[in-house]
Design an enzyme around this catalytic site. Structure first.
Site, short mmCIF file in Angstrom:
data_model
loop_
_atom_site.label_atom_id
_atom_site.label_comp_id
_atom_site.label_asym_id
_atom_site.label_seq_id
_atom_site.Cartn_x
_atom_site.Cartn_y
_atom_site.Cartn_z
N CYS A 118 52.39 67.70 78.68
CA CYS A 118 52.20 66.46 79.46
C CYS A 118 53.36 65.53 79.14
O CYS A 118 54.43 65.99 78.71
CB CYS A 118 50.83 65.84 79.18
SG CYS A 118 50.57 65.30 77.48
N ARG A 135 46.53 64.34 77.38
CA ARG A 135 46.12 65.49 78.18
C ARG A 135 46.46 66.84 77.54
O ARG A 135 45.58 67.71 77.41
CB ARG A 135 46.75 65.41 79.58
CG ARG A 135 46.24 64.23 80.37
CD ARG A 135 47.12 63.93 81.57
NE ARG A 135 48.42 63.43 81.16
CZ ARG A 135 49.42 63.17 81.99
NH1 ARG A 135 49.25 63.36 83.29
NH2 ARG A 135 50.57 62.70 81.54
N ASP A 144 46.49 60.72 84.29
CA ASP A 144 46.89 60.21 82.99
C ASP A 144 45.89 59.14 82.55
O ASP A 144 45.76 58.12 83.21
CB ASP A 144 48.30 59.61 83.13
CG ASP A 144 48.84 59.09 81.82
OD1 ASP A 144 48.09 59.07 80.83
OD2 ASP A 144 50.01 58.70 81.80
P1 4NP Z 1 49.76 61.98 77.96
O1 4NP Z 1 49.46 60.43 78.18
O2 4NP Z 1 51.03 62.30 78.72
O3 4NP Z 1 48.56 62.64 78.54
O4 4NP Z 1 49.91 62.20 76.46
C1 4NP Z 1 50.41 59.43 77.92
C2 4NP Z 1 50.64 59.04 76.63
C3 4NP Z 1 51.54 58.02 76.39
C4 4NP Z 1 52.17 57.39 77.42
C5 4NP Z 1 51.96 57.79 78.71
C6 4NP Z 1 51.06 58.82 78.96
N1 4NP Z 1 53.06 56.32 77.14
O5 4NP Z 1 53.58 55.73 78.11
O6 4NP Z 1 53.32 56.02 75.97
#
Ligand code: 4NP
Length: 157
Positions: free
Chosen positions: A8, A14, A124
């Site tokens: 991800c 995710r 997300d």
């Molecule tokens: P992930 O979610 O891609 O599912 O781990 C996110 C985690 C952090 C961020 C964005 C999405 N962020 O902008 O820091």
């Protein structure tokens, strides 16, 4: 041994949940599969999964506190057979790093396992509520079940 990588953006919501679910299921089924996860970004490298994802994971008997975020690297193309992107943005970014046809073929949009050819992304949950984390868990639970069946059938590729 089949090697599967979940990817991800941050590797704290995710993909670690998809990783933890599939790890639990392959272990329960005594299957010879290595599962890992990574993020296309490095904002959270070295961190545990998001505490809301950890809580949801624990509430659903699939703890993921022991996982640590890392960034996707080009060596992952050599180390994994299947690379599942959680959404189309991650899919595009992984493809940009691949330089052979063989590597490109390894990259798949994860939810196409559950909803073939629909090209849906796992939402997300980062800016969402705890209920959004549970929805992500439920979706990943269903999609990892499909992957598990394919592993058992020998049709994962
Ligand atoms: P992930 O979610 O891609 O599912 O781990 C996110 C985690 C952090 C961020 C964005 C999405 N962020 O902008 O820091």
């Amino acid at each position: 041994m089949t090697r599967i990588l979940m990817v991800c953006l941050g590797n704290i919501c995710r993909s670690p949940m998809a990783d933890g679910l599939l790890r639990r299921k392959v272990k329960e089924n005594k299957l010879d599969v290595f599962v890992d996860s990574a993020g296309t970004a490095n904002y959270h490298s070295g961190s545990k999964p998001d505490e809301r994802m950890c809580l949801t994971a624990k509430n659903n008997q699939t703890p993921i506190d022991d996982l640590k975020a890392r960034q996707f690297t080009t060596s992952d193309f050599d180390n994994f057979d299947v690379i599942y992107a959680m959404d189309s943005e991650n899919y595009k970014n992984i493809l940009k790093l691949s330089n052979t046809e063989e590597n490109k073929k390894k990259v798949k949009l994860f939810l196409n396992e559950l909803y073939p050819a629909e090209n849906q992304g796992v939402p997300d949950p980062y800016y969402g509520t705890l209920a959004d984390f549970q929805s992500v868990y439920d979706l990943l639970d269903k999609a990892t079940d499909v992957v598990l069946t394919k592993i058992k059938n020998g049709t994962i590729r």
